[in-house]
Design a protein around this motif. Sequence first.
Motif, PDB file in Angstrom:
ATOM      1  N   UNK A 173       0.853  -1.192   0.000  1.00 17.09           N
ATOM      2  CA  UNK A 173       0.000   0.000   0.000  1.00 17.09           C
ATOM      3  C   UNK A 173       0.884   1.236   0.000  1.00 17.09           C
ATOM      4  N   UNK A 174       0.415   2.286  -0.644  1.00 15.54           N
ATOM      5  CA  UNK A 174       1.175   3.531  -0.678  1.00 15.54           C
ATOM      6  C   UNK A 174       0.858   4.347   0.556  1.00 15.54           C
ATOM      7  N   UNK A 175       1.855   4.557   1.385  1.00 16.70           N
ATOM      8  CA  UNK A 175       1.719   5.346   2.604  1.00 16.70           C
ATOM      9  C   UNK A 175       3.096   5.835   3.013  1.00 16.70           C
ATOM     10  N   UNK A 176       3.132   6.756   3.962  1.00 14.28           N
ATOM     11  CA  UNK A 176       4.420   7.239   4.451  1.00 14.28           C
ATOM     12  C   UNK A 176       5.108   6.123   5.228  1.00 14.28           C
ATOM     13  N   UNK A 231       0.734  16.068   1.162  1.00 14.84           N
ATOM     14  CA  UNK A 231       0.661  17.325   1.901  1.00 14.84           C
ATOM     15  C   UNK A 231       0.852  17.114   3.400  1.00 14.84           C
ATOM     16  N   UNK A 232       0.409  15.959   3.915  1.00 18.03           N
ATOM     17  CA  UNK A 232       0.545  15.672   5.345  1.00 18.03           C
ATOM     18  C   UNK A 232       1.999  15.510   5.772  1.00 18.03           C
ATOM     19  N   UNK A 233       2.848  15.142   4.837  1.00 15.93           N
ATOM     20  CA  UNK A 233       4.209  14.766   5.212  1.00 15.93           C
ATOM     21  C   UNK A 233       5.291  15.593   4.516  1.00 15.93           C
ATOM     22  N   UNK A 234       4.886  16.627   3.788  1.00 13.50           N
ATOM     23  CA  UNK A 234       5.844  17.518   3.137  1.00 13.50           C
ATOM     24  C   UNK A 234       5.303  18.944   3.226  1.00 13.50           C
ATOM     25  N   UNK A 237       3.261  22.160  -0.935  1.00 15.32           N
ATOM     26  CA  UNK A 237       2.118  22.811  -1.555  1.00 15.32           C
ATOM     27  C   UNK A 237       1.652  24.020  -0.751  1.00 15.32           C
ATOM     28  N   UNK A 238       1.257  25.057  -1.478  1.00 17.56           N
ATOM     29  CA  UNK A 238       0.643  26.223  -0.844  1.00 17.56           C
ATOM     30  C   UNK A 238      -0.852  26.011  -0.621  1.00 17.56           C
ATOM     31  N   UNK A 239      -1.458  25.153  -1.419  1.00 16.57           N
ATOM     32  CA  UNK A 239      -2.885  24.847  -1.267  1.00 16.57           C
ATOM     33  C   UNK A 239      -3.145  23.455  -1.803  1.00 16.57           C
ATOM     34  N   UNK A 240      -4.078  22.754  -1.162  1.00 17.00           N
ATOM     35  CA  UNK A 240      -4.569  21.476  -1.664  1.00 17.00           C
ATOM     36  C   UNK A 240      -6.043  21.650  -1.969  1.00 17.00           C
ATOM     37  N   UNK A 241      -6.428  21.353  -3.199  1.00 15.46           N
ATOM     38  CA  UNK A 241      -7.784  21.617  -3.670  1.00 15.46           C
ATOM     39  C   UNK A 241      -8.274  20.370  -4.397  1.00 15.46           C
ATOM     40  N   UNK A 242      -8.887  19.463  -3.662  1.00 16.43           N
ATOM     41  CA  UNK A 242      -9.223  18.152  -4.200  1.00 16.43           C
ATOM     42  C   UNK A 242     -10.264  18.195  -5.310  1.00 16.43           C
ATOM     43  N   UNK A 243     -11.073  19.248  -5.352  1.00 20.11           N
ATOM     44  CA  UNK A 243     -12.167  19.312  -6.326  1.00 20.11           C
ATOM     45  C   UNK A 243     -11.877  20.253  -7.494  1.00 20.11           C
ATOM     46  N   UNK A 244     -10.627  20.535  -7.744  1.00 19.01           N
ATOM     47  CA  UNK A 244     -10.269  21.565  -8.721  1.00 19.01           C
ATOM     48  C   UNK A 244     -10.833  21.255 -10.108  1.00 19.01           C
ATOM     49  N   UNK A 245     -10.705  20.015 -10.575  1.00 17.33           N
ATOM     50  CA  UNK A 245     -11.174  19.676 -11.920  1.00 17.33           C
ATOM     51  C   UNK A 245     -12.694  19.789 -12.007  1.00 17.33           C
TER      52      UNK A 245
END
Length: 257
Positions: A173-176, A231-234, A237-245
């Motif tokens: 699984x992809x995780x930190x 974003x949780x571990x770095x 990003x200046x903003x995270x916008x999950x619904x951009x598209x």
Amino acid sequence: MLLAADVGNTNVVFALFEGREIKARWRIATDPRRTGDEYAVWLLQLAKLQGFRREDIDQIIIGSVVPRAIHNLTVLAEKYFGITPLVAGQGETAYRFELDIEQPSSLGADRALNTLAAHEKYEGDLIVVDFGTATTFDAVDFNGAYKGGIIAPGINLSLDALVGNTAKLPRIAIEKPASESVIGRNTEDQMLIGVFWGYVALIEGLIERMKREIGRPARVVATGGLALLFNEHTDLFDAVDSDLTLEGLAILAEQVR
């Protein structure tokens, strides 16, 4: 209400908008062979379960990077809603910002929609990073013009290639990684370090190079499924916008109401 369909290489996301607000969303695996009738059975049932009627929908827009899927979604719109759908980038929904690249017609709808939404929501020069099947990096200048970008394999695609082309490596699984060490002590840890921190290094390196080339301060906006994880571990990003598209589809539909 507006029904927006964002067709990616992996999933189709349907969202029901009232103005700019998403009231409901539903996700299904992308399959260009799925018929309009099959979409209708699935979608109308889910909408009904959440208290929405087909009569509530008076506009439909499709944004697709899978051209073969557009026909069946058009059948869905016309047969079950009595609506001729808008298709992002075509006809009256042609993009109204400059595509300052060599082959404007080759730009994917998702990247154009991200450009439209990001410029409306954020000021100045922007770098939009979209974590999808591929990870894309797009440069949008302060006037809203699309200036070009980068396409890299998505992290899941990279992992699939690693596991699929080796005899003994397991699926992970992809995780930190649990440890901050980048020297793994077992196979699974070594794979996770390579996939996660290797991908962070790729993102950091490409963003830094883009910023140098832009030559002005640029905000970094992230979208797509894995944006929140990174974003949780770095601090990339200046903003995270999950619904951009999806928001880009809503903005485009507003322009022709």
